[in-house]
Scaffold this motif. Structure first.
Motif, mmCIF file in Angstrom:
data_model
loop_
_atom_site.group_PDB
_atom_site.id
_atom_site.type_symbol
_atom_site.label_atom_id
_atom_site.label_comp_id
_atom_site.label_asym_id
_atom_site.label_seq_id
_atom_site.Cartn_x
_atom_site.Cartn_y
_atom_site.Cartn_z
ATOM 1 N N ALA A 87 0.817 -1.210 0.000
ATOM 2 C CA ALA A 87 0.000 0.000 0.000
ATOM 3 C C ALA A 87 0.852 1.262 0.000
ATOM 4 N N MET A 88 2.095 1.154 0.478
ATOM 5 C CA MET A 88 2.964 2.323 0.578
ATOM 6 C C MET A 88 3.238 2.950 -0.784
ATOM 7 N N THR A 89 3.168 2.160 -1.844
ATOM 8 C CA THR A 89 3.459 2.696 -3.178
ATOM 9 C C THR A 89 2.421 3.729 -3.619
ATOM 10 N N ALA A 90 1.268 3.756 -2.960
ATOM 11 C CA ALA A 90 0.226 4.738 -3.309
ATOM 12 C C ALA A 90 0.678 6.160 -3.066
ATOM 13 N N ILE A 91 1.738 6.353 -2.279
ATOM 14 C CA ILE A 91 2.217 7.704 -1.996
ATOM 15 C C ILE A 91 2.689 8.394 -3.273
ATOM 16 N N ASN A 122 -1.539 12.234 -0.139
ATOM 17 C CA ASN A 122 -0.480 12.778 0.719
ATOM 18 C C ASN A 122 -0.348 12.049 2.056
ATOM 19 N N ILE A 123 -1.214 11.066 2.298
ATOM 20 C CA ILE A 123 -1.100 10.244 3.504
ATOM 21 C C ILE A 123 -1.392 8.786 3.143
ATOM 22 N N VAL A 126 2.896 5.029 8.891
ATOM 23 C CA VAL A 126 2.277 6.199 8.271
ATOM 24 C C VAL A 126 3.299 6.903 7.384
ATOM 25 N N LEU A 127 2.910 7.205 6.160
ATOM 26 C CA LEU A 127 3.708 8.033 5.269
ATOM 27 C C LEU A 127 3.029 9.387 5.153
ATOM 28 N N LEU A 128 3.784 10.445 5.423
ATOM 29 C CA LEU A 128 3.264 11.808 5.392
ATOM 30 C C LEU A 128 4.022 12.590 4.320
ATOM 31 N N LYS A 129 3.352 12.851 3.217
ATOM 32 C CA LYS A 129 3.989 13.596 2.124
ATOM 33 C C LYS A 129 4.063 15.073 2.500
#
Length: 229
Positions: free
Chosen positions: A33-37, A43-44, A193-196
């Motif tokens: 799912a991380m590739t969706a960034i 953006n999250i 969590v990935l925060l763009k």
């Protein structure tokens, strides 16, 4: 929800969910799912996961033996295990915690093709960033190993003119930044969590709006962050 451990294979299937009206965040249950960034409108990204009991034991032991633990390091993914092993207190659950930390370094560096990762691991007894804000960087990874997780706002729920000096000295809940407490989203303990940020090319004015959660008296958090080195 996934359970990530060093001995467990990565699931090849991914569950993604998003708000069909505004599409700025994705929730998944596998690391893919991380590739969706990389999607322009996202953006999250939140990857939901369950942590092994050994990791919870390690966090508690870490808090007890080093209540002000603060590790900052630039990590080469190829030597991450050796670098981190010597930096982490060797208490109960050490191997499980180290394996998970190395796994996240590898995932993050692979996702963004990084030769080095800026890593910070802290024991916290207060909110480091108590106000909603945006980061002026590319994309930060945050995972809370113990304690309450990161809070964030959907694009559709935030008035960005009220960020920073725009709050006119008022608190987040009084400034008009968001309409109601129910607008505040929060990730679970263990989630990735990935925060763009606004340093991401083409993302000016659209950085993920987030903050550290309040920490109750006597409570401590164990928080990991990773950035582009």
């Amino acid at each position: 929800m996934i359970s990530v451990g060093a001995a467990e294979p990565v699931n090849n299937t991914t569950y993604l969910s998003h708000d069909p009206c505004e599409h700025n965040h994705v929730t998944g249950d596998t690391p893919e799912a991380m590739t969706a960034i990389y999607q322009e409108q996202i953006n999250i990204v939140v990857v939901q996961r369950s942590l092994p009991d050994e990791i919870a034991r390690y966090c508690q032991a870490l808090i007890e033996c080093q209540p002000h633990f603060n590790l900052r390091s630039v990590i080469n993914p190829k030597t991450a295990e050796a670098s981190l092993k010597s930096s982490l207190p060797n208490v109960s659950g050490h191997t499980a915690f180290l394996d998970d930390l190395v796994l996240l370094v590898e995932m993050y560096s692979c996702l963004f093709e990084l030769d080095e990762v800026g890593l910070r691991l802290q024991v916290l007894d207060r909110a480091m960033c108590p106000r909603f804000h945006i980061d002026k960087l590319g994309c930060r990874l945050v995972s809370t190993y113990q304690g309450p997780g990161t809070e964030w706002l959907r694009n559709s729920d935030v008035d960005r003119s009220k960020l920073g000096a725009g709050n006119m000295g008022l608190s987040d809940d009084a400034s008009g930044l968001y309409s109601q407490a129910a607008d505040i989203q929060q990730v679970n303990t263990g989630d990735i969590v990935l925060l763009k940020g606004e340093g991401w090319y083409g993302n000016e004015g659209l950085g993920a709006v987030h903050r550290s959660p309040a920490v109750k008296q006597g409570e401590k958090r164990v928080v990991l962050t990773m950035d582009f080195a």
